[in-house]
Design an enzyme around this catalytic site. Structure first.
Site, PDB file in Angstrom:
ATOM      1  N   HIS A   1     -60.509  33.865 -58.612  1.00 35.08           N
ATOM      2  CA  HIS A   1     -59.896  34.766 -57.764  1.00 35.08           C
ATOM      3  C   HIS A   1     -58.885  35.358 -58.644  1.00 35.08           C
ATOM      4  O   HIS A   1     -58.056  35.007 -59.254  1.00 35.08           O
ATOM      5  CB  HIS A   1     -59.468  34.376 -56.419  1.00 35.08           C
ATOM      6  CG  HIS A   1     -58.415  33.315 -56.409  1.00 35.08           C
ATOM      7  ND1 HIS A   1     -57.261  33.581 -56.375  1.00 35.08           N
ATOM      8  CD2 HIS A   1     -58.518  31.931 -56.589  1.00 35.08           C
ATOM      9  CE1 HIS A   1     -56.292  32.492 -56.596  1.00 35.08           C
ATOM     10  NE2 HIS A   1     -57.122  31.351 -56.486  1.00 35.08           N
TER      11      HIS A   1
ATOM     12  N   ASP B   1     -52.719  30.151 -60.813  1.00 35.60           N
ATOM     13  CA  ASP B   1     -53.840  30.050 -59.752  1.00 35.60           C
ATOM     14  C   ASP B   1     -54.105  31.525 -59.279  1.00 35.60           C
ATOM     15  O   ASP B   1     -53.054  31.851 -58.618  1.00 35.60           O
ATOM     16  CB  ASP B   1     -53.075  29.267 -58.628  1.00 35.60           C
ATOM     17  CG  ASP B   1     -54.005  29.194 -57.416  1.00 35.60           C
ATOM     18  OD1 ASP B   1     -55.240  29.716 -57.536  1.00 35.60           O
ATOM     19  OD2 ASP B   1     -53.586  28.716 -56.290  1.00 35.60           O
TER      20      ASP B   1
ATOM     21  N   GLU C   1     -58.449  35.368 -52.017  1.00 36.17           N
ATOM     22  CA  GLU C   1     -58.695  33.991 -51.807  1.00 36.17           C
ATOM     23  C   GLU C   1     -57.603  33.127 -51.115  1.00 36.17           C
ATOM     24  O   GLU C   1     -57.709  32.317 -50.278  1.00 36.17           O
ATOM     25  CB  GLU C   1     -58.686  33.173 -53.290  1.00 36.17           C
ATOM     26  CG  GLU C   1     -59.305  32.000 -53.201  1.00 36.17           C
ATOM     27  CD  GLU C   1     -58.176  30.805 -53.142  1.00 36.17           C
ATOM     28  OE1 GLU C   1     -58.397  29.754 -53.112  1.00 36.17           O
ATOM     29  OE2 GLU C   1     -56.962  31.359 -53.336  1.00 36.17           O
ATOM     30  N   GLU C   2     -56.213  33.601 -51.509  1.00 36.64           N
ATOM     31  CA  GLU C   2     -55.115  32.932 -50.988  1.00 36.64           C
ATOM     32  C   GLU C   2     -54.737  33.137 -49.383  1.00 36.64           C
ATOM     33  O   GLU C   2     -53.973  32.688 -49.126  1.00 36.64           O
ATOM     34  CB  GLU C   2     -53.891  33.489 -51.858  1.00 36.64           C
ATOM     35  CG  GLU C   2     -53.887  33.099 -53.221  1.00 36.64           C
ATOM     36  CD  GLU C   2     -53.797  31.648 -53.796  1.00 36.64           C
ATOM     37  OE1 GLU C   2     -53.779  30.984 -52.599  1.00 36.64           O
ATOM     38  OE2 GLU C   2     -53.760  31.147 -54.666  1.00 36.64           O
TER      39      GLU C   2
ATOM     40  N   HIS D   1     -48.226  27.440 -57.628  1.00 38.03           N
ATOM     41  CA  HIS D   1     -47.553  28.213 -56.536  1.00 38.03           C
ATOM     42  C   HIS D   1     -46.196  28.532 -56.535  1.00 38.03           C
ATOM     43  O   HIS D   1     -45.442  28.416 -55.601  1.00 38.03           O
ATOM     44  CB  HIS D   1     -48.058  27.643 -55.069  1.00 38.03           C
ATOM     45  CG  HIS D   1     -49.296  27.980 -54.714  1.00 38.03           C
ATOM     46  ND1 HIS D   1     -49.609  28.116 -53.330  1.00 38.03           N
ATOM     47  CD2 HIS D   1     -50.435  28.322 -55.500  1.00 38.03           C
ATOM     48  CE1 HIS D   1     -51.134  28.681 -53.345  1.00 38.03           C
ATOM     49  NE2 HIS D   1     -51.471  28.777 -54.496  1.00 38.03           N
TER      50      HIS D   1
END
Length: 345
Positions: free
Chosen positions: A61, A164, A193-194, A312
């Protein structure tokens, strides 16, 4: 490896444009059927040399966590909401970039001297200051990204934001640039995606692959745990993924349980090729695999991740050895997998 360029790019969920341009430029000369769909996914095909009708979707992603402006007061302070999984405790004092012009700002809140008995950080008490002094600071809907520059910390460790999943995007670019493979690769650089695996759901329905690989940056859970007593160096003190110990194969997460046939295939492939790997046994988080494995009549899905510390946040760490293990395992899977690999008797 184009990880530095991808990490420095900004692509908060729903506005992945800057990342998309980098991806398309990197793969356009080695793929066919390059498309951008309505959700902003980039998909492309790398035709197989031996089993061209058997397709392996590989998803990574493009989007990153961030924030979105919701209001601006008369003094130019920006109220915001989270986009994706952000712990508010990490926000005070962080540098950010606001809107399409990447306006530099700082997340502020009251000094600690003025708080009493605060055990959490209430996000509605936070604002972003860009030094504007009026409502020109931002427009509602402006995306806000962390200001975190990629940096090489040592020969084996790099730091950056959005590992990520820019790590997965970089690996997927490497896979495509170093093909072809016996099977067809249906590449999907996914959006959003998140905030709910949205791009992956659309891409999987359109590509309709036989099997899938999901490339991710996952958490490295090898930090000191004050609630456990263990001898120094006792890795059993913190079960889970560990920095520098190879590619991560997911047993289960909040979105899916990896099929035992898939798990065995991944482990056998890694061991046959002397590729360092580890198994993620803790069930937190999720990947695009949560959407992909449910598409059509069901798609056997293989999550392969790189363990990153401080994920994150604006400053994650990646061991380059882990990156190489993820790439090597993914390529070994593409060279070994066959149409009957996951057939049920």
């Amino acid at each position: 490896m184009i990880l530095e360029k991808l990490s420095n790019a900004i692509g908060v969920s729903g506005e992945e444009d800057e990342v998309r341009v980098i991806v398309i430029d990197a793969i356009r000369d080695c793929v066919s059927d390059l498309q951008v769909d309505a959700l902003g996914n980039v998909t492309a095909i790398l035709r197989g040399t031996e089993y061209p009708e058997f397709s392996v979707m590989i998803a990574a992603h493009m989007d990153e966590i961030g924030m979105m402006a919701t209001a601006v007061d008369a003094k130019g302070l920006i109220q915001f909401t989270r986009v994706g999984g952000i712990d508010p405790r990490i926000l005070p004092g962080k540098r950010v970039k606001v809107g399409a012009k990447r306006r530099p700002g700082v997340v502020l809140w009251k000094p600690i001297h003025l708080w009493r008995d605060m055990k959490t950080v209430p996000i509605d008490a936070l604002r972003i200051d860009v030094g504007a002094g009026d409502k020109s600071a931002a427009e509602p809907g402006d995306r806000i990204a962390f200001d975190g520059e990629f940096k090489q910390l040592s020969e084996s460790v790099v730091r950056g934001k959005a590992f990520d999943d820019r790590v997965g995007c970089s690996v997927l670019v490497d896979i495509l640039q170093n093909g072809p493979y016996p099977v067809t690769v249906a590449a999907a650089f996914t959006a959003q995606e998140e905030i709910g695996l949205r791009g992956a759901e659309v891409a999987a329905e359109r590509l309709n692959p036989d099997v899938a690989i999901v490339l991710e940056g996952t958490y490295a859970y090898d930090l000191p745990d004050p609630n456990r007593e263990a001898d120094a160096g006792d890795l059993a003190a913190n079960p889970g993924t560990r920095f520098g110990e190879g590619a991560v194969i997911t047993l289960a997460d909040q979105q899916m349980i990896t099929d035992p046939r898939v798990l065995a295939f991944l482990r056998d492939t890694a061991e046959a090729n002397d590729i360092p790997y580890q198994v993620k046994t803790m069930g937190g988080g999720g990947t695009d695999g949560g959407a992909i494995h449910l598409a059509h009549a069901g798609i056997p899905t293989m999550p392969i991740s790189a363990p990153c510390r401080y994920i994150h946040t604006p400053a994650a760490l990646l061991n380059l050895g882990d990156y190489r293990s993820v790439l090597a395992l993914s390529q070994a899977v593409l060279r070994r997998i066959r149409p009957d690999s996951f057939r049920r008797d």
